[in-house]
Enzyme design. Structure first.
Site, PDB file in Angstrom:
ATOM      1  N   HIS A 132     -20.119 -11.215   1.314  1.00  0.00           N
ATOM      2  CA  HIS A 132     -19.107 -10.297   2.016  1.00  0.00           C
ATOM      3  C   HIS A 132     -19.792  -9.077   1.751  1.00  0.00           C
ATOM      4  O   HIS A 132     -20.272  -8.719   0.925  1.00  0.00           O
ATOM      5  CB  HIS A 132     -17.803 -10.399   0.944  1.00  0.00           C
ATOM      6  CG  HIS A 132     -16.549  -9.828   1.372  1.00  0.00           C
ATOM      7  ND1 HIS A 132     -16.527  -8.243   1.129  1.00  0.00           N
ATOM      8  CD2 HIS A 132     -15.547  -9.940   2.258  1.00  0.00           C
ATOM      9  CE1 HIS A 132     -15.417  -7.834   1.687  1.00  0.00           C
ATOM     10  NE2 HIS A 132     -14.843  -8.888   2.244  1.00  0.00           N
ATOM     11  N   ASP A 210     -19.109 -14.132  -6.820  1.00  0.00           N
ATOM     12  CA  ASP A 210     -18.112 -13.522  -6.192  1.00  0.00           C
ATOM     13  C   ASP A 210     -17.306 -14.644  -5.891  1.00  0.00           C
ATOM     14  O   ASP A 210     -17.488 -15.329  -5.260  1.00  0.00           O
ATOM     15  CB  ASP A 210     -18.491 -12.722  -4.988  1.00  0.00           C
ATOM     16  CG  ASP A 210     -17.493 -12.394  -3.942  1.00  0.00           C
ATOM     17  OD1 ASP A 210     -16.202 -12.746  -4.383  1.00  0.00           O
ATOM     18  OD2 ASP A 210     -17.639 -11.682  -2.884  1.00  0.00           O
ATOM     19  N   GLN A 213     -12.777 -15.966  -2.998  1.00  0.00           N
ATOM     20  CA  GLN A 213     -12.254 -17.114  -2.200  1.00  0.00           C
ATOM     21  C   GLN A 213     -12.224 -18.391  -2.861  1.00  0.00           C
ATOM     22  O   GLN A 213     -11.831 -19.450  -2.171  1.00  0.00           O
ATOM     23  CB  GLN A 213     -12.866 -17.276  -0.902  1.00  0.00           C
ATOM     24  CG  GLN A 213     -13.043 -15.957  -0.127  1.00  0.00           C
ATOM     25  CD  GLN A 213     -11.600 -15.812   0.539  1.00  0.00           C
ATOM     26  OE1 GLN A 213     -10.611 -16.365   0.290  1.00  0.00           O
ATOM     27  NE2 GLN A 213     -11.534 -14.516   1.159  1.00  0.00           N
ATOM     28  N   LYS A 236      -5.406 -12.492  -3.480  1.00  0.00           N
ATOM     29  CA  LYS A 236      -5.726 -13.780  -2.834  1.00  0.00           C
ATOM     30  C   LYS A 236      -5.328 -14.838  -3.545  1.00  0.00           C
ATOM     31  O   LYS A 236      -5.463 -15.796  -3.053  1.00  0.00           O
ATOM     32  CB  LYS A 236      -7.357 -13.912  -2.487  1.00  0.00           C
ATOM     33  CG  LYS A 236      -7.957 -12.663  -1.532  1.00  0.00           C
ATOM     34  CD  LYS A 236      -9.268 -12.761  -1.257  1.00  0.00           C
ATOM     35  CE  LYS A 236     -10.112 -11.616  -0.790  1.00  0.00           C
ATOM     36  NZ  LYS A 236      -9.443 -11.048   0.422  1.00  0.00           N
ATOM     37  N   CYS A 374     -15.638  -8.779   7.481  1.00  0.00           N
ATOM     38  CA  CYS A 374     -16.580  -8.079   6.282  1.00  0.00           C
ATOM     39  C   CYS A 374     -17.780  -8.899   5.986  1.00  0.00           C
ATOM     40  O   CYS A 374     -18.064  -8.790   4.919  1.00  0.00           O
ATOM     41  CB  CYS A 374     -15.552  -7.509   5.380  1.00  0.00           C
ATOM     42  SG  CYS A 374     -14.190  -6.534   5.566  1.00  0.00           S
TER      43      CYS A 374
END
Ligand code: C6P
Length: 416
Positions: A132, A210, A213, A236, A374
């Protein structure tokens, strides 16, 4: 669709779960809302909405700095949420959880604090083509400041990380840091993070993951992963916007300099010399988003009511159902065919721009994201300007997969 009974899924009572999300009862353009944009942001259960509003109605005060009872309660609520986040990701200590504005700020914190202190001209920061922009641009900025450079690991045609290229990247003498995505927001790929961390550590290189998600879909255990940093956002995860967390191993956080100055992050200030507060407060300058943290804690508590394995199975079944339905339609190309995916199906409809697809789906009540997500390098890798992305949360149903497929039929009618 809203009047038919909701098909149950083992371990999750979907009708009861959906009833906890007031927004899902809404009609969009006169049709029941089919919300398939949870990778962008999830909807919020009533428990989270109530927690934030109760905080303002009954506790509101600044934290860590007053002797009055309200401030004590606000501090307890804030630090209680930190312990909840610690438990969610199984961090060893609560001080290893730093509250940030979100995943983006968590990565910027590491780039500006660890990166500026440790990167030198010619050093390499290893990223991947799957990242991202939030895990590319902060590293480009710190590379401009330090003379270091970014190297991106390739991804395969199926959308998996090229492990040989990852090993090659690590073999270079100049590698100082690795930063990579756990679950791709554009492809859905779940990366073998435990293995990637092991390979980085074999070379003595620290690694940031990261997890924006991943945390909503998988049980994440930072001690088992052994990553040095883990970044994610509350919004999220059924929590509020504008709040997130950085996990960092205590020993690393202690060595790192602060990156923002202000109240609460100091131990003592004189014009001659300032000393800093202990971890994690050293990284939380100024009055934080206290209500957001309380909502974040409520979201974690809410999510932990459910069996994460059942949740992962449910979302996987939705990904598989949609994949099978799209494969059976002519002129649809799925972008990202990794065998291990979570939460996301990205695709293009031959001859129709993704934005047009998105607009028609919206008119049918179906909310998806269209664009580059993104993640422009991912689009470049697969030679598409943009994709349509359906992404799932705990509340989605197979009926909603069917609603999307039916709405795609409408796209076909309109575009021949
Ligand atoms: N992805 C999406 O629709 P923030 O904005 O800080 O909460 O999260 C940034 C971020 C970082 N990493 C990954 C893997 C992400 O998916 C995101 C946010 C959203 O895919 C909005 S662009």
């Amino acid at each position: 669709m809203d009047s038919a009974p909701i098909a149950s899924t083992p371990g999750l009572d979907l009708a009861a779960i959906r009833a906890e999300f007031p927004i899902l009862a809404q009609q969009i353009h006169g049709r029941p809302l089919v919300y398939l944009d949870s990778a962008n942001t999830t909807q919020k259960p009533q428990a989270v909405i109530d927690a934030e509003s109760a905080y303002y109605a009954t506790i509101n005060a600044n934290i860590h700095r007053s002797t009055h009872l309200l401030s004590e309660r606000a501090t307890q609520a804030y630090e209680g949420a930190r312990r909840r986040v610690q438990r969610l990701i199984h961090a060893r200590e609560s001080r290893e959880v730093v509250f940030t504005r979100g995943c983006t700020e968590a990565i910027n914190l590491v780039a500006q604090s660890w990166g500026r202190a440790n990167l030198r001209p010619g050093d390499e920061v290893v990223l991947t083509w799957m990242e991202h922009h939030s895990n590319i641009v902060p590293w480009q900025l710190v590379c401009e400041q330090t003379g270091a450079r970014v190297r991106a690991v390739r991804i395969t045609d199926r959308g998996e990380l090229d492990l040989d290229d990852f090993r090659d990247a690590l073999a270079g003498p100049s590698v100082k840091f690795v930063s990579l995505i756990h679950v791709s927001n554009a492809l859905g790929t779940v990366n073998p993070v435990e293995e990637l961390v092991r390979l980085a550590h074999e070379r003595g290189v620290p690694i940031l993951v990261d997890g924006a998600q991943a945390v909503p879909h998988l049980a994440v255990d930072v001690q088992a992963l052994d990553c040095d940093f883990y970044a994610f956002s509350a919004h999220k995860l059924y929590g509020p916007t504008g709040i997130g967390a950085l996990y960092g191993k205590a020993a690393l956080l202690e060595q790192m300099p602060p990156w923002q100055g202000g109240g609460d992050m100091i131990a003592s200030v004189t014009f001659e010399r300032t000393t800093y507060n202990e971890v994690p407060y050293k990284f939380e300058a100024g009055t934080p988003n206290i209500a957001g943290v309380v909502g974040f804690g409520a979201a974690v508590e809410w999510l932990q009511r459910f069996d994460m394995a059942a949740l992962a199975r449910h979302e996987r079944s939705l990904v598989e159902a949609l994949t099978a339905r799209l494969d059976a339609m002519d002129g649809i190309r799925i972008i990202g065919r990794a065998p291990h995916k979570a939460g996301v199906v990205s695709f293009v409809v031959e001859g129709v721009h993704p934005h047009d697809v998105g607009t028609i789906l919206d008119s049918e009540g179906v909310a998806v994201r269209t664009g580059q997500h993104c993640a422009q390098p991912v689009m470049d890798r697969y030679g598409v300007p943009a994709t349509v992305r359906a992404s799932f949360g705990i509340y989605n149903t197979t009926d909603e997969v069917e609603a999307l497929v039916a709405a795609l039929g409408r796209v076909r009618e309109l575009f021949g």
